[in-house]
Structures are given as structure tokens and as C-alpha cells.
Design an enzyme around this catalytic site. Sequence first.
Site, PDB file in Angstrom:
ATOM      1  N   ASP A 176      18.872  12.822 -10.148  1.00 54.13           N
ATOM      2  CA  ASP A 176      17.572  13.302  -9.683  1.00 54.13           C
ATOM      3  C   ASP A 176      16.817  12.315  -8.813  1.00 54.13           C
ATOM      4  OD1 ASP A 176      17.615  15.908 -10.635  1.00 54.13           O
ATOM      5  OD2 ASP A 176      17.242  15.225 -12.666  1.00 54.13           O
ATOM      6  N   HIS A 216      20.819   8.323 -18.309  1.00 54.07           N
ATOM      7  CA  HIS A 216      21.532   9.590 -18.527  1.00 54.07           C
ATOM      8  C   HIS A 216      22.376   9.481 -19.783  1.00 54.07           C
ATOM      9  CE1 HIS A 216      23.756  13.241 -17.921  1.00 54.07           C
ATOM     10  NE2 HIS A 216      23.005  13.529 -16.885  1.00 54.07           N
TER      11      HIS A 216
END
Length: 392
Positions: free
Chosen positions: A328, A269
Amino acid sequence: MSLCQHADEQGKKVFWGLEGLYVNETEICYIDNDSGKIYYRGYDLEELVKYASFEEVAYLLLYGKLPNARELEEFSRQLRARRFIDSSVIDLLKMLPADAYPIDVLRLSIDYYCTRKKFINTGSLKDNYELAIDLISKLPVVLAYFYRISKGLDVVLPREEFDHPANFYYMMMGREPDPVEYEAVKTIFIIYADHSLANSTFTAITVASTLSDLGSAIIAALSSLKGPLHGGANREVVNMILEIGDEENVEKFVKEKIERKERIMGFGHRVYKSSSRGDPRVPILKEVARKLAEKKGGKYLKVFKIAERLENEVTSRLGSKGVRPNVDLYAGVLLYLLDIPPDYNPAIFAISRIVGWVAHVLEYWKHNRLIRPLERYVGPIGLKYVPLSERE
Ligand code: CMC
């Protein structure tokens, strides 16, 4: 031929992917990597997940404060009252291929809705909140209807007594969620509701900065969210886990992915890669997923365990580079545990993140400035035009 030598383009740093650049000021979402916390309007996300309803969180993000009892009742009433969709939308859903991507179905429905309403930006906050509440309420209904129509099932009408997450689950699955399932849906809805300037949110404010309308900004944001590096990752995660098939295959899978220099979905990320704490949403989702997986057992527990093994394997191999699980991974797992087909995962992200998109667009408009960055030209200049007949 010479290379471009314009003085004003010399020595200017290019921020690829706008990495590390501040382009806005906000009071909506704060990511504190030092403490490993995310705040919505100053409130710890973990506490909101534990104690607040989705409606309270949506109100908080949209209006900037937690609602009092009367405000919450009125907001919830409005969301419930707008759950009915026009029969022409249902006709539209029936015309679509059964295997259409649900996130495309959402985009088309918003486009259809805004085109019919001839929605433009009047600058009226009232009109924009009207549209926002209407879409927040209706998108889950559209998704549930499309799911049932595409499977040849009867559509399920909304139920007045259910809150937003419970009603969505009920309309899609045709049954009320049990308490653990309800906790899972509510957690996903709250966690996905905002995350500062994600690509889709930046896309929304980029569009809005031209003074285009809120509907157009949301449609653009949906298009951004669809990508597998962003909201599409929760779909890829589940497909990847099903492809791995067994905990025993995880090590080989990860090793080969790394050797081939391929991205492993649900990991990495931009905002957390230099934080040793990683994405604060992961442990929250993981615990809810563990509870649901242990309750359901069988293939569900197997998927959870593959995800956990993946987390360990990827973190031990790539953690030093800042590659750790992101939201996710376990959101995808949770959606699988809820029997949601993977193609629906990005769309579920969208029906929650729409709250954040609206909040950010309305905030940006308070001090609107056209977003128009520069690109540094590195190509040739002064080339001589050659007639077509003389070109090789
Ligand atoms: N798998 C393997 N290696 C990775 C991954 C990954 N998922 N993510 C980053 N890396 C490596 C990358 O190859 C690079 O290695 P090297 O320095 O040797 O070239 C290093 O880590 C740094 O990566 P980066 O390219 O600087 O990372 P970025 O900030 O540009 O990318 C990302 C962020 C989300 C696009 C990326 O991590 C990724 O592709 N992840 C997989 C897709 C995914 O799960 N997306 C959902 C993001 S969270 C939800 C959301 O906000 O939408």
C-alpha cells in the site's frame, strides 16, 4: 465465583488473529518468501505484470488457466458488454452525499444490485460466473460515475475499444491515459487482484461457507477491506505523506510515531514480517511510481521522494522487527500520481480484488466446510443471578 475449568478448554492454544494457521488448501495464489515471489496459479506475478493484460490475469484467477486467444476475446467482450449500468443506479448515486466514502458506495451498489435481482445461492457455477463478470465489469463504472457526479461533472460513457484498466481511467478522468499512466493503472489492477488469504478473502469464504450467496460474500469482503489495517491503508498512506509535507520532516515524523508506539501506514505485513525479502509487490510498484513521478515532476515527484525517504527511515529503524514497506505504500503513491483522491484508494483496491474474492469463494465451495472456530472462554462461571432491585 470460579473461573471456567472445562476440561476440553484446558491447554488449548489460542491463535490470536489466526496467525500462522492453515485453514484451507488453494491453487490460486502462492507466496514464496524464500525466493521473494508471488505466484498466481503458478505464474510469477512479476511476469504477469510485465506481459499480461488485466483481462488475462482475471481469467487466469477465475478459471485456473491462461486463456487462449478465443477465450480471451470472449471474456474481454463480455466485460466490455456489461459496462452499462441501470439508470436507477445512477439515480441512487445522485442521492448520496458527495463526500460519501467510495468503498461504501460500491458496497451499497452491490447490495442494491443483488437485492433487485433477488440473488441467492442456487449452487449454479454459471449463475455465479454471470454475477462475478457483471460485477467485475460494472464496479469500475459505478466508481467513475460516482466520482464525476459527486464533483458536478458530466458522466463519461464507456468506450468499446478500451480494455478494463484504460476504460476505468477514461471514465473517471474524462481522458485516455497516456502509456505511463496506463501502465500504472494496469499494474495496480493486476497486483491488487489477489493475495492469498487476506482478511477480506477470509471474510468472503467465511460468509460463503454458510452457503450464503456470492454477492453477500463480496459485500462482507468489502466491509473488511475498508479497514485501515487492510485495504484502507492506501488511503491513510497518502494522507500521511501529505501531512509530512516535505522530505526533511520524515525523520522527525517516524521518530515520533515510534516513540508514541503508533503504526506507520503502508508498513508491516503479517505474511512478510519474518521474511528478509519483504513484500515482493513493493519493488514492482515502486519502479512504475518512479517512472510516473519523474515524468510528472513537481508535487508528484515530491510525494514519491517522501515515500522513498519514509521507506529508508522506517526500514532502518524497524526493519529488524520485520517492519518494511507493504504493497500500500507505493500503490497509494501511484494512485496519487494518477490524480485519484485518497478516499477512492480502498475502492480501487476493491474493484481489482473482487477477482480474487470470487476465485477463492468458488474454489472453497468445491469442498465446502462451515467455518466455525472456537474461542476459549476465560470468564467466570456459576454467578448467582441478582434481581435488578438488589443490584448496586
Ligand atoms: N508501524 C510501526 N510498527 C509496526 C507496524 C507499523 N506499520 N507494523 C508492525 N509493527 C510492529 C508492532 O508494533 C510489533 O512491535 P512489538 O513487537 O514491539 O510489539 C511488531 O512490529 C510486530 O507486529 P505485529 O503486531 O505482530 O504485526 P501484525 O502481523 O499483527 O500486523 C499489520 C500486520 C499489517 C496489521 C501491521 O503491520 C500494521 O498495522 N501495518 C500498518 C497498516 C497497513 O499498512 N496495512 C496494510 C497491510 S498490506 C495490504 C493488505 O494486505 O491489506
